[in-house]
Scaffold this active site. Structure first.
Site, PDB file in Angstrom:
ATOM      1  N   GLY A  90       0.760  -1.241   0.000  1.00 40.00           N
ATOM      2  CA  GLY A  90       0.000   0.000   0.000  1.00 40.00           C
ATOM      3  C   GLY A  90       0.789   1.288   0.000  1.00 40.00           C
ATOM      4  O   GLY A  90       0.217   2.360  -0.205  1.00 40.00           O
ATOM      5  N   GLU A 102       3.839  -6.828   1.732  1.00 34.43           N
ATOM      6  CA  GLU A 102       3.403  -7.153   0.360  1.00 34.43           C
ATOM      7  C   GLU A 102       3.405  -5.909  -0.515  1.00 34.43           C
ATOM      8  O   GLU A 102       2.368  -5.507  -1.039  1.00 34.43           O
ATOM      9  CB  GLU A 102       1.961  -7.695   0.393  1.00 34.43           C
ATOM     10  CG  GLU A 102       1.706  -8.821   1.347  1.00 34.43           C
ATOM     11  CD  GLU A 102       0.211  -9.036   1.621  1.00 34.43           C
ATOM     12  OE1 GLU A 102      -0.637  -8.335   1.019  1.00 34.43           O
ATOM     13  OE2 GLU A 102      -0.109  -9.900   2.436  1.00 34.43           O
ATOM     14  N   GLY A 108       3.672  -3.557  -3.698  1.00 34.20           N
ATOM     15  CA  GLY A 108       3.563  -3.698  -5.146  1.00 34.20           C
ATOM     16  C   GLY A 108       4.061  -2.432  -5.817  1.00 34.20           C
ATOM     17  O   GLY A 108       5.206  -2.316  -6.247  1.00 34.20           O
ATOM     18  N   ARG A 109       3.170  -1.419  -5.826  1.00 37.76           N
ATOM     19  CA  ARG A 109       3.457  -0.166  -6.518  1.00 37.76           C
ATOM     20  C   ARG A 109       4.799   0.451  -6.136  1.00 37.76           C
ATOM     21  O   ARG A 109       5.533   0.930  -6.998  1.00 37.76           O
ATOM     22  CB  ARG A 109       2.340   0.827  -6.180  1.00 37.76           C
ATOM     23  CG  ARG A 109       2.393   2.111  -6.965  1.00 37.76           C
ATOM     24  CD  ARG A 109       1.430   3.153  -6.379  1.00 37.76           C
ATOM     25  NE  ARG A 109       0.164   2.628  -5.987  1.00 37.76           N
ATOM     26  CZ  ARG A 109      -0.950   2.668  -6.722  1.00 37.76           C
ATOM     27  NH1 ARG A 109      -0.933   3.237  -7.898  1.00 37.76           N
ATOM     28  NH2 ARG A 109      -2.077   2.168  -6.250  1.00 37.76           N
ATOM     29  N   ARG A 150      -5.108   3.780 -15.796  1.00 38.39           N
ATOM     30  CA  ARG A 150      -5.280   4.455 -14.510  1.00 38.39           C
ATOM     31  C   ARG A 150      -5.985   5.813 -14.598  1.00 38.39           C
ATOM     32  O   ARG A 150      -6.818   6.121 -13.755  1.00 38.39           O
ATOM     33  CB  ARG A 150      -3.939   4.584 -13.770  1.00 38.39           C
ATOM     34  CG  ARG A 150      -3.248   3.226 -13.533  1.00 38.39           C
ATOM     35  CD  ARG A 150      -2.094   3.310 -12.567  1.00 38.39           C
ATOM     36  NE  ARG A 150      -2.554   3.607 -11.231  1.00 38.39           N
ATOM     37  CZ  ARG A 150      -2.512   4.789 -10.674  1.00 38.39           C
ATOM     38  NH1 ARG A 150      -1.990   5.818 -11.328  1.00 38.39           N
ATOM     39  NH2 ARG A 150      -2.982   4.984  -9.459  1.00 38.39           N
ATOM     40  N   CYS A 183     -12.318   4.853 -28.724  1.00 34.92           N
ATOM     41  CA  CYS A 183     -13.567   5.581 -28.941  1.00 34.92           C
ATOM     42  C   CYS A 183     -14.360   5.785 -27.662  1.00 34.92           C
ATOM     43  O   CYS A 183     -15.439   5.216 -27.489  1.00 34.92           O
ATOM     44  CB  CYS A 183     -14.393   4.843 -29.984  1.00 34.92           C
ATOM     45  SG  CYS A 183     -13.481   4.728 -31.509  1.00 34.92           S
ATOM     46  N   GLU A 184     -13.807   6.539 -26.754  1.00 34.11           N
ATOM     47  CA  GLU A 184     -14.484   6.891 -25.502  1.00 34.11           C
ATOM     48  C   GLU A 184     -13.927   8.225 -25.048  1.00 34.11           C
ATOM     49  O   GLU A 184     -12.710   8.441 -25.112  1.00 34.11           O
ATOM     50  CB  GLU A 184     -14.142   5.896 -24.389  1.00 34.11           C
ATOM     51  CG  GLU A 184     -14.603   4.506 -24.662  1.00 34.11           C
ATOM     52  CD  GLU A 184     -15.112   3.813 -23.400  1.00 34.11           C
ATOM     53  OE1 GLU A 184     -15.472   4.505 -22.427  1.00 34.11           O
ATOM     54  OE2 GLU A 184     -15.149   2.591 -23.437  1.00 34.11           O
TER      55      GLU A 184
HETATM   56  N1  LLP Z   1      -1.585  -6.871  -0.868  1.00 36.41           N
HETATM   57  C1  LLP Z   1      -2.905  -6.931  -1.158  1.00 36.41           C
HETATM   58  C2  LLP Z   1      -3.742  -7.892  -0.459  1.00 36.41           C
HETATM   59  C3  LLP Z   1      -3.445  -6.066  -2.127  1.00 36.41           C
HETATM   60  O1  LLP Z   1      -4.746  -6.110  -2.391  1.00 36.41           O
HETATM   61  C4  LLP Z   1      -2.601  -5.140  -2.795  1.00 36.41           C
HETATM   62  C5  LLP Z   1      -3.139  -4.240  -3.823  1.00 36.41           C
HETATM   63  C6  LLP Z   1      -1.231  -5.140  -2.474  1.00 36.41           C
HETATM   64  C7  LLP Z   1      -0.763  -6.006  -1.501  1.00 36.41           C
HETATM   65  C8  LLP Z   1      -0.252  -4.208  -3.126  1.00 36.41           C
HETATM   66  O2  LLP Z   1      -0.562  -2.876  -2.866  1.00 36.41           O
HETATM   67  P1  LLP Z   1       0.444  -1.720  -3.370  1.00 36.41           P
HETATM   68  O3  LLP Z   1       1.709  -1.847  -2.570  1.00 36.41           O
HETATM   69  O4  LLP Z   1       0.675  -1.903  -4.831  1.00 36.41           O
HETATM   70  O5  LLP Z   1      -0.294  -0.483  -3.071  1.00 36.41           O
HETATM   71  N2  LLP Z   1      -5.003  -0.696  -9.663  1.00 36.41           N
HETATM   72  C9  LLP Z   1      -4.897   0.256  -8.587  1.00 36.41           C
HETATM   73  C10 LLP Z   1      -4.273  -0.354  -7.349  1.00 36.41           C
HETATM   74  C11 LLP Z   1      -4.991  -1.575  -6.826  1.00 36.41           C
HETATM   75  C12 LLP Z   1      -4.345  -2.181  -5.609  1.00 36.41           C
HETATM   76  C13 LLP Z   1      -4.969  -3.480  -5.249  1.00 36.41           C
HETATM   77  N3  LLP Z   1      -4.354  -4.184  -4.170  1.00 36.41           N
HETATM   78  C14 LLP Z   1      -4.117   1.472  -9.086  1.00 36.41           C
HETATM   79  O6  LLP Z   1      -3.689   1.484 -10.227  1.00 36.41           O
HETATM   80  O7  LLP Z   1      -3.961   2.442  -8.348  1.00 36.41           O
END
Ligand code: LLP
Length: 428
Positions: A250, A287, A289-290, A326, A356-357
């Protein structure tokens, strides 16, 4: 002269014979676009490893496992970078499990999140021997017990707690509030753990929480940690031992004037809290991601047409909402910069794609000096772009290149129309 873009240490304008050129790890993006076409995703391996290093510094001397949340970018070459760096993975589907295994993941470092795991997915993950299922409902708990039992196994589980903390982010990416579909309500957690501990097909190993994405403040994390640790106190008082505590992902990145804490600074504070509450030596999991990939990638795109108008000027580019979803989905901001800046005066324009949107915009009201044929880079495109790309309007998904110093590896070829038609058939 080299001037890195703020927040992008490996993406910089460098002076070349032909003028100022935007480079990634020293390689001109225009040359990569020429070799591989546009739209093109380009990632910097050094940026990914630096982002990972901030977490590793934060956890120095602790027992911690970083599980890259691969939904942010699930391309094999990207997964390989994190597997080789010793990461585990947070997965949410059988498809993601197959990908991480193909990229060289260690199964015991894989954790499986998500509210809708199917029986087949559970069997797949149990068969491979993943480290932990993050269970999100009592119904899932019962099914997992049944599936593991039928295989003669005990599924390692942790329960995802919904701490009811506001992460102060976009509503679509908040996950730890009462009204969200994720996790088990704080009040029901203890009873759910007691039920889990009584089921023969399950082995309780941890507790888990994840409150949202693109979080730029520390307070929601600190609050969520307190709520989770209160539960750990209560659960362990009943004789159930939790081997690990997983604080989810997150952490946000800087898209536009965002000032998220650095991972090591954030964890410095969180670890102080863990120490104060006596959990500093517990096995920890995260965990992210981003924050590991978001600012490591750009999408290079060509300006196709300029369309001046009475109310709006448009620059129509060859990337669209199917490649970069996004902005359309979350009104998200991504910086858009020219690969070779022009000296001309800038004009205010919307940067839009060919789909086309009207929702197919990539940037609104941008001050740019561009001409048809110019190349632009959409920044902060390493996370949740290619992994969310689609074939809408029957557009093939872009190619991807991973740059590692002087090397540039094509980690995904551009999708062809044959790729798109492969699984389809006519009726008669
Ligand atoms: N763990 C769980 C259980 C999650 O649901 C997520 C992301 C993460 C870890 C990783 O979160 P991060 O570190 O990436 O914030 N598509 C959206 C973001 C969706 C996130 C969903 N869950 C966007 O482009 O902003």
């Amino acid at each position: 002269m080299t001037s890195p873009l703020p927040g992008h240490p490996h993406i910089a304008y460098q002076n070349h014979a032909s003028g100022n050129a935007l480079c990634i790890e020293g390689q001109p993006l225009a040359a990569l676009a020429q070799a591989h076409g546009t739209p093109l995703f380009v990632y910097s391996k050094a940026s990914m490893l630096e982002a990972l290093a901030a977490y590793q510094r934060g956890f120095a001397g602790r027992k911690a496992q970083i599980c890259y949340a691969m939904k942010a970018n699930s391309s094999l070459g990207v997964l390989q970078v994190f597997a080789q760096a010793g990461c585990g993975f947070d997965i949410v589907s059988s498809g993601e499990l197959a990908r991480v295994m193909a990229a060289g993941a260690v199964a015991s470092k894989v954790i499986f999140s998500g509210v809708g795991k199917t029986r087949a997915e559970m069997r797949h993950a149990l068969g491979v021997g993943i480290g932990c299922f993050n269970v999100e409902s009592t119904a899932e708990l019962e099914v997992l017990n049944e599936v593991a039992g039928s295989m003669g196994l005990r599924a390692p589980i942790s329960i995802r707690v919904n701490p009811n903390v506001d992460p102060k982010t976009h509503p679509y990416i908040s996950t730890g509030l009462k009204g969200n579909k994720f996790g088990i309500a704080h009040e029901e957690t203890l009873a759910t753990y007691q039920r889990a501990a009584s089921l023969p097909g399950l082995r309780v190993v941890g507790i888990d929480c994840h409150i949202g994405s693109q979080i730029t403040e520390e307070t929601p994390y600190l609050d969520a940690m307190d709520r989770v640790l209160d539960l750990v106190d209560a659960i362990e008082a009943t004789g159930i031992t939790l081997h690990h505590i997983d604080f989810g992902g997150g952490l946000g990145i800087n898209y536009q004037d965002d000032t998220p804490p650095a991972a090591d600074a954030l964890w410095h504070k969180l670890l102080a809290k863990l120490d104060a509450r006596g959990y500093g030596q517990r096995q920890l999991m995260v965990e992210p991601g981003r924050s590991l990939v978001g600012n490591a990638g750009v999408c290079v795109t060509e300006v196709l047409y300029l369309k001046p108008g009475e109310q709006k000027n448009f620059a129509i580019i060859d990337a669209a909402m199917n490649d970069l979803p996004r902005p359309a989905m979350y009104q998200a901001f991504h910086h858009i910069v020219p690969l070779a800046p022009r000296a001309d005066a800038t004009t205010l324009m919307d940067v839009v794609g060919p789909v086309c949107e009207s929702g197919d915009w990539i940037g609104r009201d941008r001050d740019l000096a561009v001409q048809p044929g110019d190349l632009l880079a959409v920044l902060s495109a390493g996370a949740y772009c290619m992994s969310m790309a689609s074939n809408y309007n029957s557009r093939g998904r872009p190619a991807e290149v991973l740059v590692d110093g002087a090397e540039a590896y094509v980690i995904r070829a551009r999708e062809t129309i044959a790729d798109q038609l492969r699984n389809e058939s006519l009726v008669g």
